[in-house]
Design an enzyme around this catalytic site. Structure first.
Site, PDB file in Angstrom:
ATOM      1  N   HIS A 268       0.880  -1.185   0.000  1.00  0.00           N
ATOM      2  CA  HIS A 268       0.000   0.000   0.000  1.00  0.00           C
ATOM      3  C   HIS A 268       0.910   1.225   0.000  1.00  0.00           C
ATOM      4  O   HIS A 268       1.680   1.424  -0.924  1.00  0.00           O
ATOM      5  CB  HIS A 268      -0.930  -0.123   1.211  1.00  0.00           C
ATOM      6  CG  HIS A 268      -2.029   0.881   1.292  1.00  0.00           C
ATOM      7  ND1 HIS A 268      -2.413   1.680   0.252  1.00  0.00           N
ATOM      8  CD2 HIS A 268      -2.870   1.212   2.335  1.00  0.00           C
ATOM      9  CE1 HIS A 268      -3.411   2.456   0.627  1.00  0.00           C
ATOM     10  NE2 HIS A 268      -3.705   2.193   1.887  1.00  0.00           N
ATOM     11  N   HIS A 307      -2.401  -2.207  -9.728  1.00  0.00           N
ATOM     12  CA  HIS A 307      -3.333  -1.596  -8.802  1.00  0.00           C
ATOM     13  C   HIS A 307      -4.601  -2.418  -8.773  1.00  0.00           C
ATOM     14  O   HIS A 307      -5.010  -2.948  -9.807  1.00  0.00           O
ATOM     15  CB  HIS A 307      -3.663  -0.163  -9.248  1.00  0.00           C
ATOM     16  CG  HIS A 307      -4.239   0.655  -8.146  1.00  0.00           C
ATOM     17  ND1 HIS A 307      -5.572   0.632  -7.836  1.00  0.00           N
ATOM     18  CD2 HIS A 307      -3.643   1.489  -7.255  1.00  0.00           C
ATOM     19  CE1 HIS A 307      -5.779   1.428  -6.808  1.00  0.00           C
ATOM     20  NE2 HIS A 307      -4.627   1.960  -6.430  1.00  0.00           N
ATOM     21  N   ASP A 363       2.807   5.493  -6.892  1.00  0.00           N
ATOM     22  CA  ASP A 363       4.066   5.401  -6.165  1.00  0.00           C
ATOM     23  C   ASP A 363       5.284   5.192  -7.044  1.00  0.00           C
ATOM     24  O   ASP A 363       6.412   5.225  -6.549  1.00  0.00           O
ATOM     25  CB  ASP A 363       3.997   4.252  -5.145  1.00  0.00           C
ATOM     26  CG  ASP A 363       3.122   4.634  -3.976  1.00  0.00           C
ATOM     27  OD1 ASP A 363       3.145   5.821  -3.632  1.00  0.00           O
ATOM     28  OD2 ASP A 363       2.435   3.762  -3.437  1.00  0.00           O
TER      29      ASP A 363
HETATM   30  N1  ACO Z   1       4.762  -6.981 -10.551  1.00  0.00           N
HETATM   31  C1  ACO Z   1       4.652  -8.195 -11.143  1.00  0.00           C
HETATM   32  N2  ACO Z   1       3.499  -8.874 -11.218  1.00  0.00           N
HETATM   33  C2  ACO Z   1       2.415  -8.320 -10.652  1.00  0.00           C
HETATM   34  C3  ACO Z   1       2.470  -7.055 -10.017  1.00  0.00           C
HETATM   35  C4  ACO Z   1       3.702  -6.372  -9.971  1.00  0.00           C
HETATM   36  N3  ACO Z   1       3.812  -5.170  -9.387  1.00  0.00           N
HETATM   37  N4  ACO Z   1       1.236  -6.733  -9.534  1.00  0.00           N
HETATM   38  C5  ACO Z   1       0.450  -7.770  -9.864  1.00  0.00           C
HETATM   39  N5  ACO Z   1       1.154  -8.721 -10.543  1.00  0.00           N
HETATM   40  C6  ACO Z   1       0.641  -9.954 -11.131  1.00  0.00           C
HETATM   41  C7  ACO Z   1       0.277 -10.960 -10.042  1.00  0.00           C
HETATM   42  O1  ACO Z   1       1.363 -11.806  -9.746  1.00  0.00           O
HETATM   43  C8  ACO Z   1      -0.865 -11.705 -10.711  1.00  0.00           C
HETATM   44  O2  ACO Z   1      -0.333 -12.575 -11.667  1.00  0.00           O
HETATM   45  P1  ACO Z   1      -1.014 -14.009 -11.929  1.00  0.00           P
HETATM   46  O3  ACO Z   1      -2.379 -13.705 -12.460  1.00  0.00           O
HETATM   47  O4  ACO Z   1      -0.119 -14.678 -12.889  1.00  0.00           O
HETATM   48  O5  ACO Z   1      -1.069 -14.686 -10.589  1.00  0.00           O
HETATM   49  C9  ACO Z   1      -1.601 -10.606 -11.482  1.00  0.00           C
HETATM   50  O6  ACO Z   1      -0.592  -9.624 -11.771  1.00  0.00           O
HETATM   51  C10 ACO Z   1      -2.750  -9.963 -10.711  1.00  0.00           C
HETATM   52  O7  ACO Z   1      -2.229  -9.427  -9.520  1.00  0.00           O
HETATM   53  P2  ACO Z   1      -2.948  -9.475  -8.124  1.00  0.00           P
HETATM   54  O8  ACO Z   1      -1.916  -9.658  -7.061  1.00  0.00           O
HETATM   55  O9  ACO Z   1      -4.096 -10.434  -8.165  1.00  0.00           O
HETATM   56  O10 ACO Z   1      -3.550  -8.024  -8.057  1.00  0.00           O
HETATM   57  P3  ACO Z   1      -4.127  -7.317  -6.777  1.00  0.00           P
HETATM   58  O11 ACO Z   1      -5.213  -6.450  -7.237  1.00  0.00           O
HETATM   59  O12 ACO Z   1      -4.423  -8.302  -5.695  1.00  0.00           O
HETATM   60  O13 ACO Z   1      -2.872  -6.462  -6.249  1.00  0.00           O
HETATM   61  C11 ACO Z   1      -1.347  -4.714  -5.916  1.00  0.00           C
HETATM   62  C12 ACO Z   1      -2.722  -5.122  -6.469  1.00  0.00           C
HETATM   63  C13 ACO Z   1      -1.238  -5.149  -4.421  1.00  0.00           C
HETATM   64  C14 ACO Z   1      -1.202  -3.202  -5.959  1.00  0.00           C
HETATM   65  C15 ACO Z   1      -0.243  -5.408  -6.748  1.00  0.00           C
HETATM   66  O14 ACO Z   1      -0.348  -5.012  -8.100  1.00  0.00           O
HETATM   67  C16 ACO Z   1       1.147  -5.131  -6.211  1.00  0.00           C
HETATM   68  O15 ACO Z   1       1.590  -5.806  -5.274  1.00  0.00           O
HETATM   69  N6  ACO Z   1       1.875  -4.107  -6.766  1.00  0.00           N
HETATM   70  C17 ACO Z   1       3.179  -3.765  -6.284  1.00  0.00           C
HETATM   71  C18 ACO Z   1       3.064  -2.948  -5.009  1.00  0.00           C
HETATM   72  C19 ACO Z   1       2.594  -1.542  -5.277  1.00  0.00           C
HETATM   73  O16 ACO Z   1       3.082  -0.855  -6.138  1.00  0.00           O
HETATM   74  N7  ACO Z   1       1.621  -1.098  -4.442  1.00  0.00           N
HETATM   75  C20 ACO Z   1       1.100   0.242  -4.511  1.00  0.00           C
HETATM   76  C21 ACO Z   1      -0.338   0.259  -4.878  1.00  0.00           C
HETATM   77  S1  ACO Z   1      -0.909   1.912  -5.046  1.00  0.00           S
HETATM   78  C22 ACO Z   1      -1.179   2.420  -3.469  1.00  0.00           C
HETATM   79  O17 ACO Z   1      -1.471   1.682  -2.570  1.00  0.00           O
HETATM   80  C23 ACO Z   1      -1.052   3.818  -3.219  1.00  0.00           C
END
Ligand code: ACO
Length: 430
Positions: A268, A307, A363
């Protein structure tokens, strides 16, 4: 004739149910009538992480994740970032309308005059270890405010709520700055009420022996815009925490401390800190393809990408990318920008990221600006918490006024053992 209902056939019993549809949703409680027998509890929905559940009705922030739209109270984020200032946006979030001149002046004066903190809070902060993370200090100190403002427990009194809202928005930059000064071993700087919200924060951070700290106006404006962009984002993890804690009628300082704790996590608000650490780890532009390959093979994530709601470019990231150029004109270019741009360029062409709709989020670039402005990485989540306080408070106040809301208490699917008899220790085996 089209009807706003959903007809459900329960194939276990052959019975049909007609369930009202309103605002594109059905009420989960309407499923409870679907039962196989008198003793059946009734049908529930299973939705870990709230992937498809609206937990409230809210008139504060609108997001269309598919189209990359973000609006506060109907106003597009791009217009607010261009033309407004943070204090005006905070007023908009809390009260629902942009303030008239007299309202703005009264609001700004009120926030300005609540910026001081009790000397005992200062002493409390002195007790933290020299290398305490400023976000840990902030979380604890926000919670500790509840012991100073015991009137805050009257959460059903709108006038008391208004006072706590003003106090929290005003005091969080002071606490944040004190946390920073403590971590670098510098004396605390008291607020300067003649300065604006962002400029005062910068003065409390960086003033040394000069009588008045004059921050560069481009950097003051940049910080103010970053505050606008981070002010609210509807039902994210920390806002959901604020509402959940607040739903028990806990005081807003305790609820805000919980929200800040949720914000700290690297998935987050801690993501901007994680982005910088990732860029450090990559080190040079030529190592970007190898890093992307590793992410695709499941070794870590591309921090600052993806996201839960945005499946298109995060509109805040677009504004921040532009802002970065303005800041770098003053501070000099952050060398990590080249690595970030290369990461973005490669990821946006790569089927792994494209097919999963992973785009830069707020971010991805904000950390580069913070670093160029000389904020240590530890302070990044703190910088997020300061403006988000206004969003949390707007959401908390809305929740307390909402007749539909009750104490937040989800159900579960129990997966443990059935009833069994207690055994003495000698009967339990290895
Ligand atoms: N890098 C690589 N792969 C990713 C990323 C990433 N940053 N984010 C998601 N994926 C992949 C997942 O592994 C998943 O792959 P799969 O379908 O093969 O299993 C797919 O994309 C879907 O991802 P989920 O984890 O299901 O997406 P979710 O909506 O649960 O997560 C989140 C969203 C937590 C923001 C995620 O994208 C992440 O961890 N990003 C990196 C951390 C980040 O930048 N957070 C800031 C968010 S903005 C904020 O809070 C202000």
């Amino acid at each position: 004739m089209a009807k706003n209902t959903l007809t459900v056939t329960d194939n276990r019993t052959g019975k049909q149910y007609e369930i009202p549809v309103a605002d594109g949703t059905i009420k989960a409680i309407d499923l409870r009538q679907i039962r196989t027998s008198e003793s059946d509890f009734g049908l529930m929905t299973y939705d870990p992480a709230f992937m498809n559940t609206a937990s409230c009705r809210s008139a504060i922030t609108y997001i269309d994740g598919e189209r990359g739209i973000l609006r506060y109270r109907g106003y597009p984020i791009e217009q607010l970032a261009e033309r407004s200032n943070f204090l005006e946006v905070a007023y908009l979030l809390i009260y629902g309308e942009l303030p008239a001149k007299a309202q703005y002046d009264a609001w700004a004066a009120d926030i300005t005059h609540h910026t001081m903190i009790h000397e005992n809070i200062k002493k409390l902060m002195d007790g933290f270890h020299y290398n305490a993370h400023p976000m840990g200090m902030l979380v604890s100190t926000i919670g500790a405010l509840s012991t100073f403002y015991t009137d805050a427990r009257n959460v059903r009194d709108p006038e008391s709520r208004r006072l706590q809202i003003h106090r929290l928005i005003a005091k969080v930059p002071t606490i944040a700055a004190f946390a920073f000064r403590h971590s670098v071993g510098h004396p605390y700087i008291y607020p300067d009420n003649s300065l604006g919200y962002a400029a005062n924060f910068m003065s409390m951070l960086w003033k040394m022996v000069e009588t008045r700290y004059e921050a560069n106006p481009v950097l003051v404006r940049a910080l103010d815009v970053l505050f606008i962009l981070h002010a609210d984002h509807e039902q994210n993890c920390s806002t959901n925490s604020m509402r959940a804690i607040g739903s028990s009628d806990a005081d807003p300082y305790s609820a805000a401390a919980g929200a800040a704790a949720a914000l700290w996590g690297p998935l987050h608000g801690g993501a901007n800190e994680a982005v910088l650490r990732m860029l450090d780890e990559i080190g040079t532009k030529d190592r970007v393809p190898g890093f992307i390959r590793a992410v695709k093979e499941g070794h870590g994530k591309l921090m600052g990408f993806g996201h839960r709601v945005y499946k298109n470019y995060d509109p805040r990231a677009r504004t921040i990318k532009r802002l970065a150029e303005e800041v770098f004109e003053v501070t000099g270019r952050n060398p990590k920008l080249d690595i970030a741009l290369e990461l973005e360029r490669i990821a946006l062409q790569d089927d792994y990221f494209v097919s999963r709709k992973l785009y830069p989020n707020v971010d991805f670039y904000s950390g580069l600006i913070y670093q160029a402005m000389k904020f240590p990485v530890d302070m990044f989540p703190v910088l997020f918490c300061i403006p988000r306080m206004s969003g949390w408070l707007a959401q908390w106040d809305e929740m307390l006024r909402d007749k539909d809301q009750k104490i937040a208490r989800p159900r579960q699917i129990y997966t443990g053992n059935g009833e069994r008899d207690y055994k003495g220790m000698e009967e339990r085996g290895g």
